[in-house]
Scaffold this active site. Sequence first.
Site, PDB file in Angstrom:
ATOM      1  CG  HIS A 300       2.061   1.623   4.240  1.00 12.98           C
ATOM      2  ND1 HIS A 300       1.354   0.835   5.132  1.00 12.98           N
ATOM      3  CD2 HIS A 300       3.275   1.840   4.806  1.00 12.98           C
ATOM      4  CE1 HIS A 300       2.107   0.583   6.188  1.00 12.98           C
ATOM      5  NE2 HIS A 300       3.279   1.178   6.013  1.00 12.98           N
ATOM      6  CG  ASP A 351       3.590  -1.399   9.316  1.00 17.83           C
ATOM      7  OD1 ASP A 351       4.761  -1.368   9.747  1.00 17.83           O
ATOM      8  OD2 ASP A 351       3.065  -0.413   8.782  1.00 17.83           O
TER       9      ASP A 351
END
Length: 472
Positions: A300, A351
């Site tokens: 991220h 993810d």
Amino acid sequence: MSSIWCERAWLGPEGVADNILLETDDDGAITHVGTAPRPAPGTGVLVLDGVVFPAAANAHSHAFHRALRGRTHAGRGDFWTWREQMYRAAGALTPGTYERLATAVFAEMVAAGFSSVAEFHYVHHRPDGAAYGGGGLGAEGAGPDGAASGILADGDGHAGEHAMELALCRAAAAAGIRLTLLDTCYLSGGIGKPLTPEQQRFGDGDVHGWLDRLDSLRKAVAARFDPARITVGAALHSVRGVPESALPVIADRLSPELPLHIHLSEQPAENEACVAEYGVTPAGLLARHGLLSPRLGAVHATHLTAEDIALLGGAGATVVMCPTTEADLADGIGPARALADAGALIALGTDQHAVVDPWLEMRALEHGERLASGQRGRFTPDELLHAASAGAMAAMATPTAGIAVGMAADLAAVNPASMRTVGSDPGQLPLTATSADVTAVVVGGELLAVNGIHSRLGQPADLLAAALKEIA
């Protein structure tokens, strides 16, 4: 040995070339790249029409999050409200249900054009935190080749040591995807806070308990599975989930050849808590303990300071962007271009699997940059393709795809004449194609998917429907 002929193939900076013939060895690695006319039928050469690209590497996955797709959008909220739904999904898993769900998710990935995945795994124990054990089917169900014949029936009562981890390994073996199983250290429920009841099954008591279990897991996986296909890496959940006192122990004891991933600066609240407690940002905390290096995969990295960007770039770390998840969870737009310019490698992951499509991840990475900067062309199509494939190489422990000698023969063929792609310059397909345009996927020289259907497992949607019904 085998031969693969590509009508057209993307060769990296050289662009797209016609009539490419690949030769591979018995391990599925490319030994020769040349040109040849289209082979006649019956010659035993695998023919891939369309434009052939290296298959994608999914550098960040939580397989069980797939159970939440399309089920978290009623009402407003943010990452933290979504997390409560995620905890409920995690609490419902058993080794058996997780194996079946992960098999379906990995089959979906293969059909979409992925040949490898880094599974960020922290659902280690029973829901009450008790370890699986007892030598049951969870430990010994699979044969020496890792075949899925050992799939658990009830999934819990007699599951053996490493039951959840081996379930994921068997799922990957069944789907034919290369797996880097990132066994995750998760010790606290926030900075200075104990694990909550929902998090009990994630924890190992202390850092030594995690390191000992990781060592045991590595031996168990190595004894059962092909290391070119399935191997174990490490992860730290976040600076929220791992206290600073554990970091020097990890830096000292963790085997240096293992990739190490961490959720980093996904939320402003994480940064604020870290600065308040430790006086530095999460990236600064890792730097303090020597954990910033080329083996690090920072996932991220959405909310960074200029100093954070310089630290990650200077270390040559890989930054794993997950653009469709970051959009779905309202995380924000990370500084991908600035990170790349500073020296970080950019990789892509799906993810939480709101989308399983490497082409849409590429597009979302570029679109996020355009929205944040007001400029077009922040990443070239070649850079996007690199992020989706070889960009993950340093942060994963399995061979990575590439149409070059020595690389894995992991390939995805794309239809250049669909409603979405017709008229596109072949080198610009990352800005027009989707997984619906993927006509064939090859992993290690083996044809594993054709037009969205997995060659071993059939229609991934059917597998997903059955698995999701089981854990609903």
